[in-house]
Design an enzyme around this catalytic site. Structure first.
Site, PDB file in Angstrom:
ATOM      1  N   GLU A 249     -10.293  24.523   3.642  1.00 41.93           N
ATOM      2  CA  GLU A 249      -9.226  23.702   3.025  1.00 41.93           C
ATOM      3  C   GLU A 249      -9.769  22.745   1.961  1.00 41.93           C
ATOM      4  OE1 GLU A 249     -10.294  23.483   6.124  1.00 41.93           O
ATOM      5  OE2 GLU A 249     -10.268  21.456   6.943  1.00 41.93           O
TER       6      GLU A 249
ATOM      7  N   LYS B  91      14.613  -4.607  -8.686  1.00 38.69           N
ATOM      8  CA  LYS B  91      14.073  -5.968  -8.729  1.00 38.69           C
ATOM      9  C   LYS B  91      12.645  -5.995  -9.281  1.00 38.69           C
ATOM     10  CE  LYS B  91      17.476  -8.293  -7.152  1.00 38.69           C
ATOM     11  NZ  LYS B  91      18.111  -9.209  -8.122  1.00 38.69           N
TER      12      LYS B  91
ATOM     13  N   THR C 178       6.739  -7.320  -8.763  1.00 37.33           N
ATOM     14  CA  THR C 178       5.773  -6.911  -9.786  1.00 37.33           C
ATOM     15  C   THR C 178       5.258  -8.123 -10.551  1.00 37.33           C
ATOM     16  OG1 THR C 178       6.705  -4.727  -9.984  1.00 37.33           O
ATOM     17  CG2 THR C 178       5.528  -5.537 -11.912  1.00 37.33           C
TER      18      THR C 178
ATOM     19  N   TYR D 226      -6.100   8.111  12.923  1.00 33.33           N
ATOM     20  CA  TYR D 226      -5.055   7.085  13.033  1.00 33.33           C
ATOM     21  C   TYR D 226      -5.332   5.948  12.062  1.00 33.33           C
ATOM     22  CZ  TYR D 226      -3.326   9.290  17.265  1.00 33.33           C
ATOM     23  OH  TYR D 226      -2.795  10.182  18.138  1.00 33.33           O
TER      24      TYR D 226
ATOM     25  N   HIS E 212     -14.815  24.467   6.705  1.00 30.05           N
ATOM     26  CA  HIS E 212     -13.491  23.935   6.318  1.00 30.05           C
ATOM     27  C   HIS E 212     -13.090  24.488   4.950  1.00 30.05           C
ATOM     28  CE1 HIS E 212     -13.086  20.732   9.429  1.00 30.05           C
ATOM     29  NE2 HIS E 212     -14.398  20.884   9.468  1.00 30.05           N
TER      30      HIS E 212
ATOM     31  N   GLU F 109     -19.335  20.269  24.151  1.00 29.43           N
ATOM     32  CA  GLU F 109     -18.759  19.002  23.685  1.00 29.43           C
ATOM     33  C   GLU F 109     -17.727  18.489  24.698  1.00 29.43           C
ATOM     34  OE1 GLU F 109     -16.647  19.328  19.947  1.00 29.43           O
ATOM     35  OE2 GLU F 109     -16.112  17.205  19.930  1.00 29.43           O
TER      36      GLU F 109
ATOM     37  N   ASP G  87      -8.473  10.658  -0.798  1.00 30.37           N
ATOM     38  CA  ASP G  87      -8.075  10.713  -2.210  1.00 30.37           C
ATOM     39  C   ASP G  87      -9.016  11.597  -3.033  1.00 30.37           C
ATOM     40  OD1 ASP G  87      -5.685   9.375  -2.461  1.00 30.37           O
ATOM     41  OD2 ASP G  87      -6.626   7.414  -2.454  1.00 30.37           O
TER      42      ASP G  87
ATOM     43  N   CYS H  35     -12.834  25.415  12.261  1.00 27.20           N
ATOM     44  CA  CYS H  35     -13.858  24.601  12.933  1.00 27.20           C
ATOM     45  C   CYS H  35     -13.599  24.540  14.436  1.00 27.20           C
ATOM     46  CB  CYS H  35     -13.966  23.228  12.272  1.00 27.20           C
ATOM     47  SG  CYS H  35     -15.631  22.539  12.490  1.00 27.20           S
TER      48      CYS H  35
ATOM     49  N   SER I 216       0.857  -1.198   0.000  1.00 25.26           N
ATOM     50  CA  SER I 216       0.000   0.000   0.000  1.00 25.26           C
ATOM     51  C   SER I 216       0.893   1.248   0.000  1.00 25.26           C
ATOM     52  CB  SER I 216      -0.911  -0.020   1.225  1.00 25.26           C
ATOM     53  OG  SER I 216      -0.134  -0.127   2.385  1.00 25.26           O
ATOM     54  N   SER I 217       0.294   2.408  -0.023  1.00 25.64           N
ATOM     55  CA  SER I 217       1.002   3.700   0.023  1.00 25.64           C
ATOM     56  C   SER I 217       1.911   3.953  -1.170  1.00 25.64           C
ATOM     57  CB  SER I 217       1.832   3.843   1.306  1.00 25.64           C
ATOM     58  OG  SER I 217       1.029   3.678   2.424  1.00 25.64           O
ATOM     59  N   LEU I 218       1.586   3.388  -2.322  1.00 31.10           N
ATOM     60  CA  LEU I 218       2.405   3.681  -3.505  1.00 31.10           C
ATOM     61  C   LEU I 218       1.918   4.950  -4.207  1.00 31.10           C
ATOM     62  CD1 LEU I 218       3.002   0.186  -5.186  1.00 31.10           C
ATOM     63  CD2 LEU I 218       4.533   1.516  -3.728  1.00 31.10           C
TER      64      LEU I 218
HETATM   65  N1  GLN Z   1     -16.000  18.942  17.330  1.00 28.49           N
HETATM   66  C1  GLN Z   1     -16.514  20.152  16.795  1.00 28.49           C
HETATM   67  C2  GLN Z   1     -17.969  20.021  16.370  1.00 28.49           C
HETATM   68  O1  GLN Z   1     -18.455  18.934  16.204  1.00 28.49           O
HETATM   69  C3  GLN Z   1     -15.662  20.652  15.647  1.00 28.49           C
HETATM   70  C4  GLN Z   1     -15.650  19.751  14.455  1.00 28.49           C
HETATM   71  C5  GLN Z   1     -14.523  20.014  13.505  1.00 28.49           C
HETATM   72  O2  GLN Z   1     -13.516  20.626  13.855  1.00 28.49           O
HETATM   73  N2  GLN Z   1     -14.653  19.539  12.292  1.00 28.49           N
HETATM   74  O3  GLN Z   1     -18.644  20.991  16.199  1.00 28.49           O
END
Ligand code: GLN
Length: 547
Positions: free
Chosen positions: A509, A187, A191, A54, A507, A405, A71, A381, A13-15
């Site tokens: 990003e 090698k 493959t 993780y 988010h 929370e 991905d 967030c 994996s991780s190729l």
């Molecule tokens: N744990 C927070 C929530 O559920 C923030 C979630 C996050 O950072 N994506 O609102």
């Protein structure tokens, strides 16, 4: 007619199957073909939304609110087009569908089996994006490695499709050619074995992409072709690259696109136009300056946990012609006492998203440090939510302020669970997910950065800013400058008088791509650059006073 390319992986994996699939798609798109990519994951979770970083790295969220494999982030960043729920399928989803149909009586009288029922459902989903001819080419990446027990139904489904579709479908197999240092040799055996394993299941690759640390010499390519039953031009060298964004150019040099199109019996289209891509790469490779950004999170030791954030910083760095060095700062080990030392020499601070209490006080201490010292701060967030908690505790004097929370019993819940979430008991796919509109206050930093007041961003959360505290925050210069136009939910906060202090409930990003770096990240890196120059000038002034 839509053509289908399947990307499988062998040996280990991780190729970088995702990057190869995305690079191939980019080249085909640059030749003028409409292309999309989908990922099939062989695990039993219905989606990766319930997996922790993780286990699975980042969970990527699409416009339509699907929690997906990371991905898909690469696909969007490369192609600059949106993916959707249909672009990520898991074994769990396949079985869920088949079992629901079974309960409804759709197979009455029949024994429901892996073949044909599961494989039929896999095939149906593999072809789904090609319906209505909206794409010339659909690329399907198969998660896992050939030989895994759980990949078998997928390999079988592709075998059947190849049989049914002939050369309208193609298998690209990503494999490893290890270099043995002691023998000074590349090698090919792993493959060969991997291709053999595939052929035991009735499937043989048409193209081999060979990950390698050393260039493949001509005779070696010839040998691979001979032993693995592929033409010589179908042995593609994939040398380790400095940046994942180099890979499309590497694949173009190796003619991966030309080989695939030829084998699919398609015209070659135009020469790929990668001018924008190359422009980005030039800026990335020859930066004029460098900034250090402290990334505060509890998963910083994992490469993939904050994938989209790291990529968005790379895009924003290139846009600023500036190298962004990310300093990973583990929030669990950051305290009031060591914050100054740990955050020394960072030009800006980004506090990452997340869930749960671990490392939460470290995030709050980092935000306080950024606020009090005028260091550019970007909270995403949970990072934004903790900015509210920090401000409530240290400026408004609500010493027990928290998110419910982390502290369900607090009487000072400045962040609390969204009303709509309170009745939800199921875990997967039930957060506030996907794209929502947000209206920005004219004249705010955010409106300036976005260049307008109407935006839409993607979300993944259950908690929100508690509007009961709004006035107290505002009166003290902590401004909610972005709100959901329907619900009034606070989406962006800024701090008056601070050079760059932006917290976002969404988010950003997820929406940053090579060709469209996200404006908030671009502005954040620019703020880091400005802060660095400012500090340098201040240091100079100070040293000249000493002289
Ligand atoms: N744990 C927070 C929530 O559920 C923030 C979630 C996050 O950072 N994506 O609102």
């Amino acid at each position: 007619m839509t053509k289908y390319i399947f990307v499988t992986g062998g040996v280990t994996s991780s190729l970088g199957k995702g990057i190869i699939a995305a690079s191939l798609a980019k080249l085909l798109q640059a030749r003028g073909f409409t292309t999309t990519i989908q990922k099939f994951d062989p695990y039993i979770n219905v989606d990766p939304g319930t997996l922790n970083p993780y286990e699975h790295g980042e969970c990527y969220v699409t416009e339509d609110g699907a929690e997906t494999d990371l991905d898909l982030g690469h696909y969007e960043r490369y192609l600059n087009t949106f993916t959707s729920q249909a672009n990520n399928v898991t074994t769990g989803r396949i079985y869920q569908h088949v079992i629901t149909k079974e309960r409804e009586g759709a197979y009455l009288g029949k024994t429901v089996q892996v073949i044909p029922h599961i494989t039929d459902e896999i095939k149906r989903r593999m072809l789904l994006l090609g319906e209505n001819n909206q794409f010339d080419i659909v690329i399907t990446e198969l998660g896992g490695t050939v030989g895994d027990i759980e990949s078998l139904p997928y390999i079988e489904a592709v075998r059947q499709l190849k049989w049914e579709m002939g050369n309208n479908c193609l298998v690209v197999h990503l494999t490893l050619i290890p270099y043995l240092k002691a023998a000074k040799e590349l090698k090919t055996k792993p493959t060969q074995h991997s291709v053999k394993l595939m052929s035991e299941h009735g499937l043989s690759p048409d193209v081999l992409v060979c990950r390698t640390e050393e260039p493949l010499y001509k005779d070696l390519k010839k040998k691979i072709a001979l032993f693995c039953n592929v033409t010589q031009d179908a042995v593609i060298e994939a040398l380790d690259a400095d940046s994942i964004y180099m890979v499309p150019l590497e694949m173009m040099r190796e003619k991966l696109d030309v080989t695939c199109l030829t084998k699919l019996g398609m015209p070659l289209g135009n020469e790929p136009d990668l001018s924008k891509w190359k422009e980005f790469l030039n800026k990335l490779r020859y930066p004029k300056s460098k900034v250090v950004i402290g990334l505060i999170g509890k998963y910083v030791e994992l490469q993939d946990a904050y994938k989209s954030i790291l990529e968005a910083l790379i895009h924003a760095g290139a846009m600023n012609e500036c190298k962004v060095e990310v300093r990973n700062i583990h929030s669990e080990y950051l305290t009031k006492e060591n914050a100054k030392e740990k955050l020394q020499n960072v030009d800006a601070i980004l506090v990452a998203p997340g869930f749960g209490s671990r490392g939460i006080e470290g995030k709050i201490d980092a935000i306080r440090h950024a606020r009090e010292n005028g260091i550019p701060f970007f909270g995403i967030c949970l990072g934004m939510q903790m900015a509210c908690v920090e401000f409530a505790r240290n400026v408004l004097g609500h010493t027990r302020a928290h998110s419910t929370e982390m502290d369900p019993d607090t009487e000072q819940g400045v962040i609390c669970m969204m009303e709509a979430q309170k009745t939800i008991t199921q875990k997967g796919g039930t957060m506030r997910l996907g794209s929502y509109d947000c209206t920005l206050e004219a004249g705010s930093l955010a409106a300036d950065i976005y260049g307008g007041t109407q935006i839409a961003e993607r979300h993944r959360h259950r908690y929100e800013f508690n509007n009961e505290y709004l006035q107290a925050f505002e009166q003290n210069g902590f401004m909610p400058v972005g709100k959901n136009p329907k619900t009034g939910l606070v989406e962006i906060v800024e701090l008056k008088g601070h050079p760059f202090y932006v917290g976002v409930q969404f988010h950003p990003e997820y929406k940053s791509t090579v060709e469209n770096p996200h404006p908030l990240f671009v502005a954040f890196v620019k703020a880091a650059k400005d802060a660095q120059e400012e500090n340098r000038a201040a240091n100079l002034r100070q040293s000249s006073v000493v002289i």
